[in-house]
Design an enzyme around this catalytic site. Sequence first.
Site, PDB file in Angstrom:
ATOM      1  N   ALA A 248       0.825  -1.209   0.000  1.00 45.81           N
ATOM      2  CA  ALA A 248       0.000   0.000   0.000  1.00 45.81           C
ATOM      3  C   ALA A 248       0.863   1.265   0.000  1.00 45.81           C
ATOM      4  O   ALA A 248       0.713   2.145  -0.858  1.00 45.81           O
ATOM      5  CB  ALA A 248      -0.923  -0.028   1.214  1.00 45.81           C
TER       6      ALA A 248
ATOM      7  N   ASN B  86       5.776   2.596  10.140  1.00 48.43           N
ATOM      8  CA  ASN B  86       5.261   3.041  11.426  1.00 48.43           C
ATOM      9  C   ASN B  86       6.252   2.683  12.532  1.00 48.43           C
ATOM     10  O   ASN B  86       7.223   1.965  12.307  1.00 48.43           O
ATOM     11  CB  ASN B  86       3.897   2.401  11.700  1.00 48.43           C
ATOM     12  CG  ASN B  86       2.755   3.263  11.161  1.00 48.43           C
ATOM     13  OD1 ASN B  86       2.865   4.495  11.136  1.00 48.43           O
ATOM     14  ND2 ASN B  86       1.687   2.639  10.731  1.00 48.43           N
TER      15      ASN B  86
ATOM     16  N   LYS C  38       2.692   9.944  16.508  1.00 50.99           N
ATOM     17  CA  LYS C  38       2.038   8.950  15.633  1.00 50.99           C
ATOM     18  C   LYS C  38       1.850   7.632  16.387  1.00 50.99           C
ATOM     19  O   LYS C  38       0.817   6.964  16.254  1.00 50.99           O
ATOM     20  CB  LYS C  38       2.897   8.749  14.377  1.00 50.99           C
ATOM     21  CG  LYS C  38       2.373   7.709  13.388  1.00 50.99           C
ATOM     22  CD  LYS C  38       1.458   8.312  12.359  1.00 50.99           C
ATOM     23  CE  LYS C  38       0.683   7.297  11.522  1.00 50.99           C
ATOM     24  NZ  LYS C  38       1.432   6.714  10.439  1.00 50.99           N
TER      25      LYS C  38
ATOM     26  N   ASN D 271      -1.454   5.238  17.019  1.00 50.24           N
ATOM     27  CA  ASN D 271      -1.482   3.809  16.677  1.00 50.24           C
ATOM     28  C   ASN D 271      -1.687   2.926  17.903  1.00 50.24           C
ATOM     29  O   ASN D 271      -2.255   1.844  17.798  1.00 50.24           O
ATOM     30  CB  ASN D 271      -0.185   3.414  15.966  1.00 50.24           C
ATOM     31  CG  ASN D 271      -0.155   3.886  14.527  1.00 50.24           C
ATOM     32  OD1 ASN D 271      -1.196   4.188  13.948  1.00 50.24           O
ATOM     33  ND2 ASN D 271       1.019   3.966  13.943  1.00 50.24           N
TER      34      ASN D 271
ATOM     35  N   SER E  95      -4.251  -1.241  10.268  1.00 46.79           N
ATOM     36  CA  SER E  95      -3.495  -2.340   9.655  1.00 46.79           C
ATOM     37  C   SER E  95      -3.283  -3.505  10.617  1.00 46.79           C
ATOM     38  O   SER E  95      -3.150  -4.649  10.192  1.00 46.79           O
ATOM     39  CB  SER E  95      -2.160  -1.835   9.106  1.00 46.79           C
ATOM     40  OG  SER E  95      -1.309  -1.475  10.149  1.00 46.79           O
TER      41      SER E  95
HETATM   42  N1  LIG Z   1      -1.386   1.145   4.718  1.00 45.93           N
HETATM   43  C1  LIG Z   1      -1.478   2.304   5.343  1.00 45.93           C
HETATM   44  O1  LIG Z   1      -2.491   2.992   5.198  1.00 45.93           O
HETATM   45  C2  LIG Z   1      -0.320   2.817   6.202  1.00 45.93           C
HETATM   46  C3  LIG Z   1      -0.398   4.139   6.651  1.00 45.93           C
HETATM   47  C4  LIG Z   1       0.671   4.661   7.369  1.00 45.93           C
HETATM   48  C5  LIG Z   1       1.774   3.867   7.658  1.00 45.93           C
HETATM   49  N2  LIG Z   1       1.803   2.563   7.250  1.00 45.93           N
HETATM   50  C6  LIG Z   1       3.010   1.775   7.574  1.00 45.93           C
HETATM   51  O2  LIG Z   1       3.778   1.631   6.385  1.00 45.93           O
HETATM   52  C7  LIG Z   1       4.503   0.389   6.398  1.00 45.93           C
HETATM   53  C8  LIG Z   1       4.123  -0.417   5.175  1.00 45.93           C
HETATM   54  O3  LIG Z   1       2.753  -0.768   5.307  1.00 45.93           O
HETATM   55  P1  LIG Z   1       1.835  -1.251   4.083  1.00 45.93           P
HETATM   56  O4  LIG Z   1       0.430  -1.050   4.517  1.00 45.93           O
HETATM   57  O5  LIG Z   1       2.271  -0.655   2.812  1.00 45.93           O
HETATM   58  O6  LIG Z   1       2.174  -2.820   4.077  1.00 45.93           O
HETATM   59  P2  LIG Z   1       1.802  -3.880   2.940  1.00 45.93           P
HETATM   60  O7  LIG Z   1       0.680  -3.396   2.087  1.00 45.93           O
HETATM   61  O8  LIG Z   1       1.685  -5.189   3.655  1.00 45.93           O
HETATM   62  O9  LIG Z   1       3.093  -3.905   2.019  1.00 45.93           O
HETATM   63  C9  LIG Z   1       4.318  -4.421   2.419  1.00 45.93           C
HETATM   64  C10 LIG Z   1       5.014  -4.886   1.171  1.00 45.93           C
HETATM   65  O10 LIG Z   1       6.340  -5.295   1.505  1.00 45.93           O
HETATM   66  C11 LIG Z   1       6.655  -6.376   0.660  1.00 45.93           C
HETATM   67  N3  LIG Z   1       7.812  -7.095   1.159  1.00 45.93           N
HETATM   68  C12 LIG Z   1       8.015  -7.664   2.365  1.00 45.93           C
HETATM   69  N4  LIG Z   1       9.226  -8.227   2.444  1.00 45.93           N
HETATM   70  C13 LIG Z   1       9.816  -8.007   1.229  1.00 45.93           C
HETATM   71  C14 LIG Z   1      11.065  -8.355   0.675  1.00 45.93           C
HETATM   72  N5  LIG Z   1      11.971  -9.040   1.374  1.00 45.93           N
HETATM   73  N6  LIG Z   1      11.319  -7.987  -0.587  1.00 45.93           N
HETATM   74  C15 LIG Z   1      10.441  -7.301  -1.318  1.00 45.93           C
HETATM   75  N7  LIG Z   1       9.218  -6.932  -0.848  1.00 45.93           N
HETATM   76  C16 LIG Z   1       8.923  -7.288   0.419  1.00 45.93           C
HETATM   77  C17 LIG Z   1       5.384  -7.208   0.659  1.00 45.93           C
HETATM   78  O11 LIG Z   1       5.414  -8.085  -0.440  1.00 45.93           O
HETATM   79  P3  LIG Z   1       4.692  -9.494  -0.465  1.00 45.93           P
HETATM   80  O12 LIG Z   1       3.375  -9.241  -1.122  1.00 45.93           O
HETATM   81  O13 LIG Z   1       5.619 -10.336  -1.284  1.00 45.93           O
HETATM   82  O14 LIG Z   1       4.545  -9.980   0.956  1.00 45.93           O
HETATM   83  C18 LIG Z   1       4.356  -6.081   0.488  1.00 45.93           C
HETATM   84  O15 LIG Z   1       4.176  -5.779  -0.876  1.00 45.93           O
HETATM   85  C19 LIG Z   1       4.125  -0.288   7.728  1.00 45.93           C
HETATM   86  O16 LIG Z   1       5.068   0.009   8.716  1.00 45.93           O
HETATM   87  C20 LIG Z   1       2.773   0.359   8.075  1.00 45.93           C
HETATM   88  O17 LIG Z   1       2.485   0.324   9.459  1.00 45.93           O
HETATM   89  C21 LIG Z   1       0.779   2.019   6.517  1.00 45.93           C
END
Ligand SMILES: NC(=O)c1ccc[n+]([C@@H]2O[C@H](COP(=O)([O-])OP(=O)(O)OC[C@H]3O[C@@H](n4cnc5c(N)ncnc54)[C@H](OP(=O)(O)O)[C@@H]3O)[C@@H](O)[C@H]2O)c1
Length: 290
Positions: free
Chosen positions: A11, A98, A175, A179, A244
């Site tokens: 995301a 985060n 933040k 959370n 999340s």
């Molecule tokens: N989503 C939100 O609205 C939001 C808002 C603010 C902050 N955050 C923070 O931002 C961070 C990311 O969150 P997210 O929501 O974007 O998580 P997410 O949608 O689960 O995305 C994480 C990505 O990392 C990839 N990944 C993991 N290990 C990897 C590796 N070794 N090599 C390549 N890719 C890898 C995963 O791929 P796979 O599909 O292969 O597992 C997935 O595509 C977190 O700390 C979260 O708390 C999120």
Amino acid sequence: MAKVAIVGVGAIGGVVAGLLQTAQAHEITLCTRRPLTSLTVATPEGPVSVSFHNATDPSQTHPVDWILCATKTYDAASAAKWFPGLSGPQTKLAVIQNGVEHRENFAGLFAEDRILPVVIDVPAERRSDSDILQRAGALLRVENTALGANFAALFAGTKANVELVDDFLTAVWAKLCINSAGVISALTLKPAGILRDEALGEVALGIIAECVAVGRAEGAKLDDETGARILAGYRAGSPDSINSLLADRLANRPTEIGARNGVILRRAALHGIPTPLNAMAVALFNGMVG
Ligand SMILES: NC(=O)c1ccc[n+]([C@@H]2O[C@H](COP(=O)([O-])OP(=O)(O)OC[C@H]3O[C@@H](n4cnc5c(N)ncnc54)[C@H](OP(=O)(O)O)[C@@H]3O)[C@@H](O)[C@H]2O)c1
């Protein structure tokens, strides 16, 4: 023009790729564990189609100016496997995650003086590998340093709001306070509207108060109204909003409980601060999910 590689194209990585695309100035590499042929971000301003090179193995990478790492916190070690191929002597690493442990999570995995922690506020979801939904504008906060300014320059001309903040420690703990209360949703398996309940609102205030106390001990400037403000924000927001931690629990994925509430316990122990509500929340969560 900068060469930018994104590790963690979920995301947040997807939203950031969409923003960089609109700068129309960068060479973007997306490092993914499965082949990716297209990436579209549905932004508030309309769809953005990202032009990129895809690497599915570190051997396919070349040194870049910036690595942007947006994996979940618990994937730091596996994300770091990409770094050697992407790194030259000047390569910088932005950790867009985060929590309050951006540098600690990558200590020993990248040159510490070229790591830039980033706090991002944007509601986003990955609907499929190639389809990201960005529900609102993105605010990114970084330290007010030369590294922070260099990072902000990547987003010149885009809709991203990149703030250089003098007191980054306070920004990350503020933040974390928000959370920390999200664990109530994850425990009750109910979206944010659950915090409109009076009794659970009191629990949320207690959880946040512990986070405020620990954050202050760490040096963050958090005022006495922090909890009330956060609870009011949750209650004024969409009752259907799913954080999340809850989303990951519902999907039976690993979770960031350690980075969200576990860290409050770990830091509290260093300062001798009691955090019984967060301790109970973490124990219950791990007992249910474990
Ligand atoms: N989503 C939100 O609205 C939001 C808002 C603010 C902050 N955050 C923070 O931002 C961070 C990311 O969150 P997210 O929501 O974007 O998580 P997410 O949608 O689960 O995305 C994480 C990505 O990392 C990839 N990944 C993991 N290990 C990897 C590796 N070794 N090599 C390549 N890719 C890898 C995963 O791929 P796979 O599909 O292969 O597992 C997935 O595509 C977190 O700390 C979260 O708390 C999120």
